[in-house]
Motif scaffolding. Structure first.
Motif, short mmCIF file in Angstrom:
data_model
loop_
_atom_site.label_atom_id
_atom_site.label_comp_id
_atom_site.label_asym_id
_atom_site.label_seq_id
_atom_site.Cartn_x
_atom_site.Cartn_y
_atom_site.Cartn_z
N ASN A 86 36.28 34.23 47.62
CA ASN A 86 37.32 33.85 48.58
C ASN A 86 38.17 35.06 48.96
O ASN A 86 39.28 34.93 49.43
CB ASN A 86 38.22 32.76 48.01
CG ASN A 86 38.95 33.23 46.77
OD1 ASN A 86 38.65 34.31 46.24
ND2 ASN A 86 39.91 32.46 46.32
N LYS A 87 37.59 36.24 48.70
CA LYS A 87 38.31 37.49 48.97
C LYS A 87 37.30 38.62 49.02
O LYS A 87 36.15 38.44 48.58
CB LYS A 87 39.32 37.76 47.86
CG LYS A 87 38.66 37.95 46.49
CD LYS A 87 39.68 38.01 45.37
CE LYS A 87 39.14 38.47 44.05
NZ LYS A 87 38.11 37.70 43.39
N PHE A 88 37.70 39.74 49.55
CA PHE A 88 36.88 40.93 49.46
C PHE A 88 37.46 41.85 48.42
O PHE A 88 38.68 41.95 48.28
CB PHE A 88 36.80 41.66 50.81
CG PHE A 88 35.80 41.05 51.74
CD1 PHE A 88 34.45 41.36 51.62
CD2 PHE A 88 36.20 40.15 52.71
CE1 PHE A 88 33.51 40.79 52.46
CE2 PHE A 88 35.27 39.57 53.56
CZ PHE A 88 33.92 39.89 53.44
N PRO B 201 47.08 42.41 37.71
CA PRO B 201 48.12 41.42 37.99
C PRO B 201 47.52 40.26 38.76
O PRO B 201 46.42 40.36 39.31
CB PRO B 201 49.08 42.18 38.88
CG PRO B 201 48.21 43.12 39.66
CD PRO B 201 47.02 43.44 38.76
N GLN B 202 48.25 39.17 38.83
CA GLN B 202 47.87 38.10 39.74
C GLN B 202 48.18 38.59 41.16
O GLN B 202 49.15 39.32 41.35
CB GLN B 202 48.71 36.88 39.42
CG GLN B 202 48.13 35.61 39.97
CD GLN B 202 48.96 34.42 39.49
OE1 GLN B 202 49.26 34.30 38.31
NE2 GLN B 202 49.33 33.58 40.42
N PHE B 203 47.36 38.19 42.11
CA PHE B 203 47.57 38.72 43.47
C PHE B 203 48.88 38.25 44.07
O PHE B 203 49.41 37.20 43.71
CB PHE B 203 46.40 38.35 44.38
CG PHE B 203 46.30 36.89 44.74
CD1 PHE B 203 46.89 36.40 45.90
CD2 PHE B 203 45.61 36.00 43.92
CE1 PHE B 203 46.80 35.06 46.23
CE2 PHE B 203 45.52 34.66 44.24
CZ PHE B 203 46.11 34.18 45.39
N PHE C 149 41.19 51.53 29.72
CA PHE C 149 41.70 50.15 29.74
C PHE C 149 41.95 49.68 31.16
O PHE C 149 41.91 50.47 32.10
CB PHE C 149 43.00 50.08 28.92
CG PHE C 149 42.85 50.66 27.55
CD1 PHE C 149 42.38 49.89 26.50
CD2 PHE C 149 43.12 52.01 27.32
CE1 PHE C 149 42.20 50.43 25.24
CE2 PHE C 149 42.94 52.57 26.06
CZ PHE C 149 42.47 51.77 25.02
N GLU C 150 42.20 48.38 31.28
CA GLU C 150 42.52 47.85 32.61
C GLU C 150 43.68 46.87 32.53
O GLU C 150 43.81 46.11 31.58
CB GLU C 150 41.30 47.13 33.21
CG GLU C 150 41.60 46.58 34.61
CD GLU C 150 40.43 45.80 35.22
OE1 GLU C 150 39.35 46.38 35.38
OE2 GLU C 150 40.63 44.61 35.51
N LEU C 151 44.50 46.90 33.58
CA LEU C 151 45.56 45.91 33.74
C LEU C 151 45.39 45.28 35.11
O LEU C 151 45.28 45.99 36.11
CB LEU C 151 46.91 46.62 33.66
CG LEU C 151 48.19 45.78 33.80
CD1 LEU C 151 49.34 46.52 33.12
CD2 LEU C 151 48.59 45.47 35.22
P1 ADP Z 1 37.11 41.06 38.16
O1 ADP Z 1 37.43 41.92 36.97
O2 ADP Z 1 36.00 40.10 37.96
O3 ADP Z 1 36.95 41.85 39.41
P2 ADP Z 1 39.77 40.01 37.85
O4 ADP Z 1 39.99 38.57 37.57
O5 ADP Z 1 40.05 41.02 36.81
O6 ADP Z 1 38.32 40.11 38.44
O7 ADP Z 1 40.64 40.43 39.09
C1 ADP Z 1 40.58 39.76 40.26
C2 ADP Z 1 41.83 40.07 41.03
O8 ADP Z 1 41.72 39.43 42.31
C3 ADP Z 1 43.11 39.54 40.39
O9 ADP Z 1 44.14 40.45 40.59
C4 ADP Z 1 43.33 38.27 41.20
O10 ADP Z 1 44.68 37.84 41.22
C5 ADP Z 1 42.90 38.73 42.56
N1 ADP Z 1 42.67 37.64 43.53
C6 ADP Z 1 42.22 36.39 43.33
N2 ADP Z 1 42.25 35.68 44.48
C7 ADP Z 1 42.73 36.52 45.44
C8 ADP Z 1 43.04 36.39 46.82
N3 ADP Z 1 42.84 35.25 47.47
N4 ADP Z 1 43.53 37.47 47.47
C9 ADP Z 1 43.73 38.62 46.82
N5 ADP Z 1 43.47 38.79 45.53
C10 ADP Z 1 42.99 37.76 44.84
#
Ligand code: ADP
Ligand code: MG
Length: 706
Positions: free
Chosen positions: A448-450, A279-281, A275-277
Motif C-alpha cells: 500500500n506504499k512504495f 518509526p511509524q509513518f 542496527f535499525e530504528l
Molecule cells: P520492512 O523492514 O519490511 O521494510 P518495516 O515495518 O520495518 O518494514 O517498515 C515499514 C515502514 O513503512 C514503517 O515506518 C511504516 O510505518 C511505514 N509505512 C507503513 N504504511 C505506510 C504508508 N501508508 N505510508 C508511508 N509509510 C508507511
C-alpha cells in the motif's frame, strides 16, 4: 506504572502539539492554528501574537530560556541560532517572544552554501515559520531551547534549504491530484503524503573511534583488512540485542517519544554492529523533520553510552552499508490512493496511481538517482547488498500480471482470464506480504506504499521525496489532461458534473486507453527479478535505463534542461535554484573526496608507514643476526609492499592536486581509484605486520561490540 513504562506516556511532552495548543491558546486561536496544521490552510497572521505568547509560556514551563528557528540548510545538517527570551525594558529584565519573532527570523547566515544564489554582500537569509511541523523543546544538561521549524530562503525568496522545495512539491502533487480526483467524481479534499523512514546505523565503542582518524574526520574507515569473521554467518541479523545496546536504544526512544516521534521498531541489522530504528509513518514534511531529529538523537545518546553512532553509508568495507528506506504513499481525503481498494471504482484510482508512479519513475529515473547521490552512497549503490544504481520498480508478480492484462488484453497468454476492464473488474486480492519479499529493488511496491530503498543512511529525506512528489505530480497531471481531452471528445458532461458511481463507460474506456499507452511506453522500468544479479545491469542497458555509477555522473541530471523545465512548471524550483543545488552538491562531493584523500595520505604517511618500517627493521635485524632464509623472504616481501605503499601515496597526492578540475568536468574517479589502491596495499600489510605495531584498531576489534 514504573518509571520505565511512564516514558511511553510522556509521548509528545516536549512538542507544542494538540494538547499544548488547547491548554495555552484561546479556543478560537487554537482552532485557526489547528486548521493550518491539519489542512495546510494559510496561517491567519492576526493570531501570530497570541500563538507566540502561548508557545513561550509553554516552553518556559518546560525550562526553556532561549528560542531558535530550526532549519535545514544545504549542508545536509540542521541549523539553529539561539536568542534568549530575555529583553530589557526600561532597564528591567522581561521575557518576550513576539509574533514577529515566531513568524520570521533573519540569521546572519552568509556561510551556508547557496550555490551563487546569495553573494556575501547581500548575505541576508530569512527563516519563515512552518506551522505544519510543530515547535519542540531541545534539552541539554543544564537547560532547554524552544525550536521552531522554519524554511530558509534568500532575500529574493529563492530557497536556500531542503524544506522549501519539499513543501512546494507537496503543493504540486496536491494540485495534480485535485485535478485527477475531480475526474473520478471526488469532491475537493486534502492531499496527504506520508513517509516512514527506516534508519540504519552502526555503533562503535568510542575508544576505538578516537583512535581512527579516518572515522573521526570522514565517518568511514579508509583502511582496514576484513575481519576473519564478518557477516558471513548472518548471526547478527535480528539477533538478541545485547544489554548495552538495548539500554542505548531505550534512551534514544525515550528522547524521541518526548519529541512526539513514534519510534516503533528496533533490531539488529545484517552487518555486525549494525542496527535499525523504524518509526511509524507520519505526514511527509513532519516525518522528514523527525528523521533529522532521529539522527540527532542517535548521535547524542550514543555519546552518553560511551559509543559513537556512525551514520555514514559505508563505514566498513566488505560488510553491508547503511540505507534509509523511504516508505512513501499518498492519500486523498484520508484514503490511501496506493491501497488497491475493494471495489472497481477504488481499483481504478489505484491502477491510475500505480501507472502514474511507473511513468514518473521511468521518465525521471535520472532525477531519482541524482536525489540519492553522495560520496558516501557511491560505496553502497551497486555494491552487493544495496539496491543497484539502476533505478527500476518492483511491483510483484501479481500486479505485474494485472498490468499485463491491462496492457495486452488480447495476448494469448491472458485469453483465459481475459482483459481486465478498469472501473468494471475488481483486482485479485494483493497480499501485502507477498509483494515485499524482493529486497534487491531500489523502488518497490510493498502492498500500500512504495519503498524507495536507494537513499543513503545520512541523507535528508526531503531531497528524494521532493523529486518523487514532483515527478508523480507531473504524471498525474498528464494523465488528467489526457482524460479531460478524451472525455470532451466523447461528448461527456464537464468533469465537474461527475458524481461517484455515475461514471460513464466512456470514462473507463478512455482511462483504459491512456493507461495502456502509458504502460507500453514505461513498463521497461518494471523489473521483478533479482537486482543483484550480474545480468541485470546488462539487461537494464538493453532496456535503455540509465545507470549512473557515481555522484558527478548522477548529478548531471540536475543540469538537464528537461528537468529544469519540470521543476519550473510545477513551481518546485526555478532554474537558478536547481542550478545552485547542482553546484552545491558537486562542491560538497569534491570537498568530501578531498578530505578523504588528504586523510588517507596522512594516515598512510604518519601511522602506517612508520609501523611498517619498524617491523621491516626488526626483520632486517633478525636476518642480519641469523641469516635465516625465511627472514630473507619476509624481508623481500615487506620491502616490496613498503615500496608500493610509498608509490601509492605519491599517486594519490598527485590525483588530489587535480581533483577540483576533475570534479568540475564530472569525473573524480582518479582520486577515488588511487584511494582504494592505497588501501589495498595497506590492508595487505595489515595482515603481515605484527599486531602489536599496527597503529589502527582493526575490524575485528571495532565490529564486535560484545
Ligand atoms: P520492512 O523492514 O519490511 O521494510 P518495516 O515495518 O520495518 O518494514 O517498515 C515499514 C515502514 O513503512 C514503517 O515506518 C511504516 O510505518 C511505514 N509505512 C507503513 N504504511 C505506510 C504508508 N501508508 N505510508 C508511508 N509509510 C508507511
Ligand atoms: Mg524496508
Amino acid at each position: 506504572m514504573t518509571e520505565e513504562t511512564k516514558a511511553a506516556t510522556d509521548f509528545g511532552a516536549d512538542v507544542f502539539g494538540e494538547e499544548a495548543i488547547r491548554t495555552y491558546l484561546s479556543k478560537d486561536t487554537a482552532k485557526k492554528l489547528q486548521a493550518t496544521i491539519r489542512e495546510g490552510k494559510p496561517l491567519d497572521p492576526s493570531i501570530a501574537g497570541e500563538v507566540a505568547h502561548g508557545i513561550r509560556h509553554w516552553a518556559m514551563d518546560r525550562g526553556a530560556t532561549h528560542y531558535t528557528h530550526w532549519f535545514l540548510p544545504m549542508t545536509g545538517a540542521t541549523a539553529e541560532k539561539h536568542d534568549s527570551f530575555l529583553e530589557l525594558k526600561d532597564g528591567e529584565p522581561i521575557m518576550q517572544f513576539s509574533g514577529k519573532n515566531l513568524i520570521m527570523g533573519e540569521p546572519d547566515a552568509s556561510s551556508f552554501p547557496s550555490g551563487g544564489i546569495r553573494s556575501t554582500f547581500e548575505a541576508r537569509g530569512y527563516t519563515a515559520w512552518d506551522p505544519t511541523s510543530p515547535a519542540f523543546i531541545k534539552r541539554h544538561s543544564n537547560g532547554a531551547t524552544l525550536c521552531i521549524p522554519t524554511a530558509f530562503c534568500a532575500y529574493t525568496g529563492e530557497s536556500l534549504d531542503k524544506k522549501t522545495p519539499l513543501l512546494r512539491s507537496m503543493q504540486a502533487l496536491d494540485k495534480s491530484l485535485k485535478r485527477l480526483m475531480k475526474l473520478f467524481g471526488r469532491g475537493e479534499a486534502h492531499t496527504g503524503c506520508t513517509l516512514g523512514a527506516e534508519q540504519e546505523y552502526f555503533l562503535i565503542d568510542k575508544e576505538f573511534w578516537k583512535k581512527r582518524p579516518d572515522l573521526v574526520l570522514t565517518g568511514r574507515t579508509l583502511f582496514g583488512a576484513p575481519s576473519a569473521k564478518g557477516q558471513q554467518l548472518e548471526d547478527h541479523y535480528f539477533g538478541t540485542i545485547p544489554d548495552r545496546i538495548l539500554s542505548f536504544m531505550n534512551d534514544v526512544e525515550r528522547e524521541l517519544w518526548k519529541l512526539g516521534i513514534p519510534a516503533k521498531t528496533r533490531h539488529n541489522e545484517v552487518a555486525p554492529a549494525q542496527f535499525e530504528l523504524a518509526p511509524q509513518f507520519e505526514e511527509l514534511n513532519l516525518a522528514s523533520d523527525h528523521n533529522m531529529l532521529v539522527m540527532d538523537a542517535l548521535r547524542n545518546v550514543a555519546e552518553k553510552h560511551g559509543l559513537k553512532c556512525l551514520l555514514h553509508e559505508k563505514p566498513y568495507a566488505g560488510v553491508n552499508g547503511s540505507g534509509k528506506h523511504n516508505n512513501w504513499s499518498v492519500a486523498y481525503g484520508g484514503r490511501n490512493l496506493l491501497d488497491p481498494g475493494s471495489d472497481p471504482h477504488e481499483n481504478a484510482v489505484f491502477l491510475t496511481m500505480l501507472c502514474a508512479v511507473i511513468e514518473a519513475v521511468d521518465k525521471h529515473a535520472d532525477l531519482l538517482r541524482a536525489s540519492v547521490a553522495s560520496a558516501g552512497n557511491d560505496h553502497r549503490l551497486g555494491a552487493n547488498e544495496a539496491p543497484p544504481a539502476v533505478i527500476s520498480i518492483y511491483v510483484g508478480d501479481q500486479l505485474a500480471e494485472v498490468l499485463e492484462r491491462i496492457e495486452n488484453p488480447k495476448s494469448a497468454k491472458h485469453e483465459a482470464k481475459g482483459t481486465l476492464k478498469i472501473g468494471v473488474d475488481t483486482l485479485p486480492a494483493i497480499p501485502k506480504d507477498a509483494t515485499d519479499r524482493n529486497r534487491t529493488s531500489p523502488f518497490a511496491f510493498t502492498g500500500n506504499k512504495f519503498e524507495f530503498r536507494a537513499p543513503g543512511s545520512s541523507v535528508c529525506c526531503s531531497g528524494p521525496m521532493t523529486v518523487l512528489n514532483t515527478i508523480v505530480a507531473e504524471a498525474v497531471d498528464r494523465i488528467s489532461g489526457e482524460l479531460e481531452k478524451a472525455l470532451a471528445k466523447a461528448g461527456c458532461p464537464k468533469p465537474a458534473a461527475y458524481k461517484p458511481g455515475e461514471h460513464t463507460a466512456a470514462f473507463h474506456a478512455a482511462l483504459q486507453k491512456i493507461l495502456q499507452a502509458s504502460l507500453k511506453e514505461h513498463k521497461r522500468v518494471v523489473f521483478n527479478g533479482n537486482g543483484y544479479e550480474a545480468e541485470w545491469p546488462k539487461e537494464a542497458a538493453k532496456r535503455g535505463l540509465p545507470n549512473a555509477p557515481d555522484t558527478p555522473t548522477a548529478l548531471a541530471a540536475l543540469a538537464d534542461k528537461k528537468n529544469a523545465a519540470l521543476f519550473e512548471k510545477y513551481g518546485v524550483m526555478t532554474k537558478r535554484e536547481l542550478q545552485s543545488r547542482h553546484e552545491i552538491f558537486l562542491e560538497e562531493y569534491a570537498k568530501k573526496i578531498r578530505i578523504e584523500g588528504a586523510c588517507a595520505c596522512d594516515i598512510a604517511r604518519t601511522m602506517i608507514l612508520p609501523a611498517v618500517r619498524s617491523d621491516y627493521l626488526e626483520v632486517l635485524r633478525t636476518y642480519n643476526e641469523t641469516g635465516e632464509s625465511d627472514m630473507k623472504f619476509a624481508l623481500n616481501m615487506l620491502h616490496e609492499q613498503v615500496y608500493a605503499l610509498g608509490n601509492g601515496l605519491v599517486a594519490l597526492e598527485d590525483a588530489i592536486s587535480r581533483l577540483s578540475d576533475a570534479v568540475a568536468n564530472g569525473d573524480a574517479s582518479e582520486t577515488v581509484a588511487r584511494m582504494s589502491e592505497l588501501r589495498k596495499i595497506s590492508d595487505g600489510l595489515e595482515q603481515v605486520v605484527s599486531d602489536s605495531r599496527w597503529p589502527l584498531p582493526k575490524y575485528r576489534d571495532m565490529l564486535f561490540l560484545y
